[in-house]
Design a protein around this motif. Structure first.
Motif: not given
Length: 718
Positions: A376-381, A555-564
């Protein structure tokens, strides 16, 4: 022993640059082996060609290095270099196999260095020595020709002497057998005249340069708008505007100037590395006469004259800028995506937020976006990023401006606490003091609306920076008074099924309506469950079915975790906007595999119990999760709770060394639970660490007492 061309100190080995000044000059390499290159030095090169992983640069015939894409300050495909172009690079190192690793140089012109040297195989000298050698060779050739002519004359004279007698021989040779001195005197006089002429020319050049730096604008020249400069390359122009930044390079001083139509770099040169016009500061209004040039694909102005404008002239420029800014910054209106009524109720606040963002772009004020490292945060950003970057590109002539004026910094925790605030304050103060940058606008999305973020926001307010908070959750009353612009539902009109991604996607469309079509699928991606049908339909109209939306979310949730802590700008843009399907599907498959593995392990170790009619599922997250691999604990507990919650009285508790996460089927206040837990376990120092995450922190030595107290407090709350 030679002397340094910059500071004059003696240099061992006949060199011409001392160690402290190695990186202040650029070298023309004329060797024939990579081993002769000196690491850390800057060299002139020629673009040989592109590869998928970088650019090949020829430093000399047969000596080629690789400028890897990881060394660039921009995307590889944004470079406007063409094969044959002259560029400047730094030698990072030479490998045993002869491969040359090159680094990026922000300086891309001779004048931006403090000097130029020619490096032969193992020696170095100023380039003017080449000219001197060439001149000497020319003189030698001329002397040889003259001597040949004289010999011819002598031969003729000798022949004549044989015919006429010995008197002609006396004209050529003195009685003592030496040559006459009159020819030598003439040569000395010629050399003296030539030296004087050279000195006079040098003095003239110095006078011209000083005059150019101090010359006054031509009163008859008419002002042109910065937005039209791309049509005037090669012409002399006059521009008026506000100085928005000042950068000192190794060569010229670069003033970034803004008028009502755009922004352009103005280069003013006095001496290499010396500040031109030291009385001109950020915020001043100036008039500049100069020549428009194309510098590596960007338009810039070479200053011929610069003066400060004050009085009526300065006021007129400021009024013109202010009027244009107000007209351009305020959006015409808000059209919520999918006609969402909950978003429409927040229209006034969203328009205020959109105006603040657009105004920051027009004022050349950096924008820093903070959002949780969640889907949700990455979608907003990403929605804000998609809207703002085209505006920055349109406003600034420099091709890499979007990297300087827009930054997205994800948060490990959805709380804007002292740690991220201190990081932000440190960076902005360094940029202000070192690079004369304006203090940024901070846009907090999905964070900053609760009292847990109060300390961080207070730190920013000490420096008077602007903060905009946009959150789909209800903001605490204390926050509403602490930030400049806050967009959050009132508790009476709250829509519990509004995501931050959906709210910010509508905000982004107000910031830049031209990207509205790009944003239509984002709200559906931001929901993990119970996606409103209006957003599902909107995504479908945009070409994203339910399965595709799920792939993007995972996919976004996974990439959000790595190198957060990294924004992963290009990768996220590829996933959300540019991907034809393969990338998201591939990453989504990894998401599902990792989550299923973790869920199986966790499910086998969940302890269940019933207290006062409430069923509890308690998981020891320290013992039965991979704490430093995907998925993060909050996401795992969300999935466990969705799968296992049965009935209206169910709670999932994940407890670790000193933190606890709570999920319930009823509307239970995490703050109330934390408050009651603190009463039941007074020695545990219990605090609410994250309202949105359902996170409670405590002292590790009181873990057992806290677990019992939380179970009791939740049972009371149902």
């Amino acid at each position: 022993m030679g002397s340094c061309i910059i500071c004059g100190v003696d240099v061992d080995g006949g060199g011409r640059i001392c160690d402290p000044h190695q990186e202040d000059v650029v070298f023309d390499f004329r060797g024939d082996s990579p081993s002769q290159l000196v690491p850390s030095r800057f060299y002139r090169g020629v673009v040989d060609g592109y590869a998928e992983f970088g650019v090949f640069i020829d430093l000399a015939p047969g000596v080629t290095g690789l400028l890897h894409r990881s060394e660039l300050d921009r995307r590889l495909d944004s470079l406007d270099w063409e094969p044959g172009d002259e560029v400047f690079v730094q030698v990072k190192g030479v490998r045993d196999n002869g491969n040359i690793d090159l680094g990026w140089s922000i300086r891309q012109a001779d004048r931006e260095f403090r000097g130029v040297l020619v490096q032969e195989s193992d020696t170095e000298h100023p380039p003017e020595e080449d000219a001197e050698d060439a001149a000497e060779d020319t003189e030698d050739a001329a002397e040889d020709t003259e001597e040949t002519d004289e010999d011819s004359v002598d031969d003729a004279d000798t022949t004549d002497g044989d015919e006429d007698g010995d008197e002609d021989c006396d004209d050529t040779v003195d009685n003592d057998g030496s040559s006459p001195t009159v020819e030598s005197d003439a040569t000395d006089e010629s050399e003296t005249d030539e030296s004087d002429a050279t000195d006079d020319h040098s003095e003239d050049t110095d006078v011209d340069r000083a005059g150019a730096a101090e010359s006054e604008p031509d009163d008859e020249r008419e002002r042109v708008e910065i937005g039209t400069l791309s049509d005037t390359v090669g012409e002399s122009v006059r521009i008026d505007g506000e100085v928005v930044s000042v950068r000192q390079t190794g060569g010229p001083t670069v003033f970034e100037l803004r008028d009502e139509t755009g922004i352009v770099d103005v280069a003013a040169f006095v001496e290499p590395g010396v500040r031109a016009h030291p009385d001109v500061e950020v915020g001043d209004v100036v008039r500049i006469d100069g020549e428009v040039e194309s510098h590596r694909g960007d338009v810039q102005v070479e200053s011929e004259a610069l003066v400060l404008l004050d009085g009526d002239d300065g006021d007129a420029v400021r009024r013109r800028l202010a009027e244009a800014l107000s007209d351009e910054a305020r959006p015409e209106g808000l059209q919520p995506l999918a006609g969402d009524e909950a978003v429409a109720q927040l229209a006034d606040g969203l328009l205020d937020a959109a105006e603040a963002i657009r105004r920051a772009v027009l004022e050349s004020r950096p924008i820093v976006v903070r959002h949780p490292a969640t889907a949700d945060g990455y979608v907003a950003g990403a929605a804000v990023e998609r809207a703002v970057l085209p505006l920055i590109r349109a406003e600034h002539a420099k091709s890499d401006a979007e990297y300087h004026y827009f930054t997205r910094r994800p948060l490990d925790d959805p709380v804007y606490g002292m740690d991220p605030a201190t990081n932000d304050a440190t960076r902005m103060l360094q940029d202000r003091d070192r690079h004369d940058e304006k203090l940024p606008l901070f846009l907090l999305v999905g964070t900053g609306s609760t009292v847990e973020s109060a300390d961080g926001i207070d730190l920013l307010s000490v420096y008077g920076v602007d903060a905009v908070v946009v959150d789909a959750a209800v903001a605490d009353p204390e926050t509403r008074d602490a930030v400049d612009t806050l967009v959050s539902p009132d508790i009476e009109s709250v829509d519990a099924n509004l995501s931050t991604g959906a709210l910010v996607a509508s905000l982004a469309s107000a910031v830049n309506d031209e990207v509205r079509e790009d944003l239509r699928h984002l709200p559906a991606v931001s929901y993990w469950e119970d996606t409103p049908q209006r957003y599902t339909d909107l995504a479908h109209e945009a070409g994203y079915d339910v399965e595709r939306v799920a792939e993007l979310r995972e996919a976004i949730a996974l990439e959000a975790y790595y190198q957060s802590y990294q924004d992963k700008r290009e990768l996220v843009a590829d996933l959300l906007f540019e991907d034809g399907g393969n990338l998201a599907a591939h990453v989504s498959e990894q998401f599902r595999e990792k989550l299923e593995t973790e869920v199986k392990t966790a499910t086998a170790n969940v302890v269940t119990e019933a207290v006062d009619g409430v069923e509890f599922a308690v998981l020891d997250t320290d013992g039965y999760t991979h704490r430093y691999d995907f998925p993060p604990t909050p996401l795992l507990l969300d999935d466990l709770h969705r799968r296992n919650a049965d009935g209206e009285a169910y709670a999932t508790v994940g407890i670790g060394t000193d933190e606890l996460y709570l999920r319930t089927t009823a509307d239970v206040s995490v703050r109330d639970v934390a408050k009651r837990t603190a009463e039941l376990a007074p020695a545990a120092d219990v605090t609410t660490a994250g309202l949105r995450e359902g996170k409670i922190e405590f002292l590790s030595g009181e873990r057992d007492a806290v677990e019992d107290a939380v179970v009791a407090a939740v049972a009371e709350a149902f």
